[in-house]
Scaffold this active site. Structure first.
Site, PDB file in Angstrom:
ATOM      1  N   ASP A   1       0.785  -1.247   0.000  1.00 59.91           N
ATOM      2  CA  ASP A   1       0.000   0.000   0.000  1.00 59.91           C
ATOM      3  C   ASP A   1       0.817   1.297   0.000  1.00 59.91           C
ATOM      4  O   ASP A   1       0.489   2.237   0.748  1.00 59.91           O
ATOM      5  CB  ASP A   1      -0.975   0.011   1.198  1.00 59.91           C
TER       6      ASP A   1
ATOM      7  N   LYS B   1      -7.028  -4.965  -3.086  1.00 57.02           N
ATOM      8  CA  LYS B   1      -7.792  -5.519  -1.969  1.00 57.02           C
ATOM      9  C   LYS B   1      -8.723  -4.452  -1.410  1.00 57.02           C
ATOM     10  O   LYS B   1      -8.494  -3.257  -1.608  1.00 57.02           O
ATOM     11  CB  LYS B   1      -6.841  -6.030  -0.883  1.00 57.02           C
TER      12      LYS B   1
ATOM     13  N   CYS C   1      -2.137  -2.777   7.621  1.00 57.52           N
ATOM     14  CA  CYS C   1      -2.014  -3.706   6.493  1.00 57.52           C
ATOM     15  C   CYS C   1      -0.721  -4.522   6.511  1.00 57.52           C
ATOM     16  O   CYS C   1      -0.734  -5.693   6.126  1.00 57.52           O
ATOM     17  CB  CYS C   1      -2.210  -2.960   5.185  1.00 57.52           C
TER      18      CYS C   1
HETATM   19  C1  VGL Z   1      -4.740   0.674   5.642  1.00 56.32           C
HETATM   20  C2  VGL Z   1      -6.330   1.595   6.998  1.00 56.32           C
HETATM   21  C3  VGL Z   1      -7.280   1.466   6.004  1.00 56.32           C
HETATM   22  C4  VGL Z   1      -3.313   0.263   5.474  1.00 56.32           C
HETATM   23  C5  VGL Z   1      -5.675   0.526   4.637  1.00 56.32           C
HETATM   24  O1  VGL Z   1      -2.827   0.191   4.326  1.00 56.32           O
HETATM   25  O2  VGL Z   1      -2.659   0.004   6.511  1.00 56.32           O
HETATM   26  N1  VGL Z   1      -5.076   1.191   6.821  1.00 56.32           N
HETATM   27  N2  VGL Z   1      -6.943   0.929   4.834  1.00 56.32           N
END
Ligand code: VGL
Ligand code: ZN
Length: 202
Positions: A12, A110, A155
């Site tokens: 991410d 995702k 994540c």
């Molecule tokens: C994430 C919160 C919401 C992350 C993704 O990548 O850690 N955190 N969506």
């Protein structure tokens, strides 16, 4: 060069998790040069991309009377509610421009189902619905994972714990991660990762 059975999993590294983004992680972009330097060392390179439809159930804006960082009870458990982020096709959802995106063998998305979040690269937040990443890694002969990216306590941690649970040898390289750290969530995530058998490398 690492052994052929080792994969680098880049979690991410998207605009919304970097400074100026909708769910900015402090100094989230500082990890990018480290990741770029690491990428050529690995023969298997997978990136993940948080990829939510507008109105996703993890957004506080989808719940009357709720503010970001409060929680909601979902059928699959308690869910932290977030600012709207990583909306499919938005600039915020793009992998950061400085990241060497072209090095990715595969980009796995995702969180694309409106009714369920997916922190982990392996399973949605019910911890049972697979993303398909396990099959990809196994068919490529991968046994060892190094995880980097954002955010350490969400994540990255969920992915690391699930990877260990699936039998992969998992290392989180903490220098190339940054945390959101809500109410001690980083300490909790580090303890949970250790308990799951994940190696935390400074
Ligand atoms: C994430 C919160 C919401 C992350 C993704 O990548 O850690 N955190 N969506
Ligand atoms: Zn998300």
């Amino acid at each position: 060069m690492r052994d052929a059975n080792e994969a680098l999993i880049v979690i991410d590294v998207q605009n919304d998790f970097c400074p100026g983004g909708a769910l900015a992680v402090a100094n989230g972009d500082a990890i990018i040069p480290l990741i770029n330097e690491m990428l050529p060392e690995f023969s298997v390179k997978v990136f993940t991309q948080d990829w939510h439809p507008a109105g996703h159930s993890s957004f506080a804006s989808s719940h009357d009377g709720k503010d970001p960082y409060q929680t909601a009870k979902m059928p699959y458990g308690t869910q932290v509610l977030w600012p709207d982020h990583c909306i499919q096709g938005s600039i915020g959802a793009k992998l950061h421009d400085h990241l060497h995106r072209d090095r990715a063998d595969m980009i796995i998305r995702k969180g694309f189902r409106a009714e369920i979040d997916s922190y982990s690269a392996f399973f949605e937040n019910d911890r049972t619905t697979p993303t398909g990443l396990e099959g990809y890694l196994r068919t490529r002969g991968v046994e060892k994972l190094t995880l980097v990216g954002l955010a350490t306590d969400f994540c990255v941690a969920y992915s690391a714990i699930d990877g260990a649970r699936l039998g992969f040898d998992v290392t989180v390289w903490e220098q190339a991660c940054r945390a959101i750290d809500l109410d001690g969530s980083l300490d909790a995530a580090r303890a949970d990762m250790r308990a799951a058998g994940v190696t935390l490398e400074p």
